[in-house]
Design an enzyme around this catalytic site. Structure first.
Site, PDB file in Angstrom:
ATOM      1  CG  HIS A  12      29.488  21.541   1.325  1.00  9.22           C
ATOM      2  ND1 HIS A  12      30.845  21.339   1.305  1.00  9.22           N
ATOM      3  CD2 HIS A  12      29.133  21.471   2.640  1.00  9.22           C
ATOM      4  CE1 HIS A  12      31.282  21.142   2.542  1.00  9.22           C
ATOM      5  NE2 HIS A  12      30.259  21.219   3.371  1.00  9.22           N
ATOM      6  CG  HIS A  59      30.529  16.662   5.945  1.00 13.43           C
ATOM      7  ND1 HIS A  59      30.667  16.778   4.586  1.00 13.43           N
ATOM      8  CD2 HIS A  59      30.536  17.921   6.410  1.00 13.43           C
ATOM      9  CE1 HIS A  59      30.761  18.048   4.251  1.00 13.43           C
ATOM     10  NE2 HIS A  59      30.684  18.768   5.332  1.00 13.43           N
ATOM     11  CG  HIS A 193      28.925  26.104   8.942  1.00 12.64           C
ATOM     12  ND1 HIS A 193      30.009  26.307   8.124  1.00 12.64           N
ATOM     13  CD2 HIS A 193      28.649  24.779   8.844  1.00 12.64           C
ATOM     14  CE1 HIS A 193      30.358  25.162   7.547  1.00 12.64           C
ATOM     15  NE2 HIS A 193      29.551  24.210   7.980  1.00 12.64           N
ATOM     16  CD  GLU A 240      32.468  22.534   5.903  1.00 14.63           C
ATOM     17  OE1 GLU A 240      32.082  21.436   6.306  1.00 14.63           O
ATOM     18  OE2 GLU A 240      31.727  23.317   5.259  1.00 14.63           O
TER      19      GLU A 240
HETATM   20  C1  DHB Z   1      25.377  22.447   7.474  1.00 16.38           C
HETATM   21  C2  DHB Z   1      26.414  23.018   6.761  1.00 16.38           C
HETATM   22  C3  DHB Z   1      27.459  22.245   6.300  1.00 16.38           C
HETATM   23  O1  DHB Z   1      28.498  22.758   5.592  1.00 16.38           O
HETATM   24  C4  DHB Z   1      27.503  20.925   6.569  1.00 16.38           C
HETATM   25  O2  DHB Z   1      28.503  20.190   6.087  1.00 16.38           O
HETATM   26  C5  DHB Z   1      26.486  20.363   7.300  1.00 16.38           C
HETATM   27  C6  DHB Z   1      25.439  21.140   7.745  1.00 16.38           C
HETATM   28  C7  DHB Z   1      24.233  23.236   7.978  1.00 16.38           C
HETATM   29  O3  DHB Z   1      24.225  24.448   8.005  1.00 16.38           O
HETATM   30  O4  DHB Z   1      23.265  22.606   8.358  1.00 16.38           O
HETATM   31 FE    FE Z   2      30.254  20.922   5.446  1.00 14.75          FE
END
Ligand code: DHB
Ligand code: FE
Length: 279
Positions: A12, A59, A193, A240
């Site tokens: 997302h 978030h 990530h 996540e």
């Molecule tokens: C990014 C990825 C995410 O899942 C998120 O919630 C916020 C940022 C990213 O890669 O920038």
């Molecule tokens: Fe996220």
């Protein structure tokens, strides 16, 4: 009884929303990512689900660090979106589904999942980016949505196995709802990530592909991970994965993999896509 017709897992990442706003889908950076989505959109068009139960994480738009429910569910007639700082255009309101939401809430409480019930809720990119990605051109407005937020921001977070069990409980509740509505379950977020700190930009392709494989064939193999394990192996925001586990829990039993894609990087993230049907 209501029927779960299938489930979709998707990342997302906010940059996806910006790319759609700016019409960049076919530019070299984005083409391979967006080209993976038409098969899922086509399946949704053919199947015409009435309701989407969406596991996502907030978030910081509705739940910041001062108030952070472990699990929260929406029981509102409509969900509004707002600019949460990533520069994505806010989208038109999302339609809610309150009758099934209350059925799920009552069943969750009976099942000892004491969720936070939200009769008003603003939704962030964790929910809106997948909705616009799967139903572009405001087609998402025809689907009734039940948001289910899982805490992935502030420790202590629910154990990955607990998010899977939440999904199982919600799956049972959906299938005991006296209605002929068709339900699709979405799990959004991930995959690996880390957005800040010394390991910002960390991606683990091998682990992401392992998780995607196990989500299809044997999700139990992923239930032993702690959030500390996921942070180490998949980056701080790799937790996540919780939403993908909840999505898979709702399907339970054997599933058919209809489509999948993995693309790196999108922003700082390993971007996954998966379409499952109960078999
Ligand atoms: C990014 C990825 C995410 O899942 C998120 O919630 C916020 C940022 C990213 O890669 O920038
Ligand atoms: Fe996220």
């Amino acid at each position: 009884m209501a029927k779960i017709i299938g489930a979709v897992g998707t990342s997302h990442i906010p940059a996806i929303g910006k790319a759609m706003d700016q019409g960049l889908e076919q530019t070299p950076y984005w083409k391979d990512f967006f080209d993976a989505y038409p098969p899922v959109r086509n399946w949704l068009n053919e199947q015409q689900p009435d309701i989407a139960v969406v596991f996502y994480n907030d978030h910081g738009l509705s739940f910041f660090l001062d108030k952070k429910p472990t699990f929260a569910i929406g029981a509102a007639p409509e969900y509004t979106n707002a600019d949460e700082g990533w520069g994505i255009q806010p989208i038109a309101p999302i339609t809610g589904e309150t009758e099934l939401a209350w059925h799920i809430i009552n069943n969750l409480i009976e099942d000892e999942f004491d969720v936070t019930v939200c009769q008003e809720l603003r939704v962030d990119h964790g929910l809106t980016v997948p909705m616009t990605l799967l139903w572009p051109n405001e087609e998402y407005r025809k689907i009734k949505v039940i948001p289910v937020a899982i805490n992935c921001e502030r420790h202590p977070m629910p154990k990955p196995s607990r998010s899977y069990k939440l999904g199982q409980s919600i799956g049972r509740a959906i299938q005991s709802w006296d209605s002929d509505e068709k339900v699709v379950v979405l799990g959004t977020g991930g995959l690996s990530h880390q957005l800040d700190g010394a390991r910002a930009g960390f991606i683990n392709r091998e682990f992401d592909l392992y998780c995607m494989d196990k989500l299809v064939t044997s999700p139990e193999a992923l239930l032993g991970y702690t959030n500390a394990d996921l942070t180490e192996t998949a980056g701080a925001q790799g937790v996540e994965l919780a939403m993908w586990l909840a999505m898979r829990g709702a399907l339970e039993g054997d599933v058919k993999l209809l489509h999948q894609n993995y693309h790196i990087p999108v922003s700082n993230t390993g971007a996954g896509l998966m379409l499952l049907e109960p078999s």
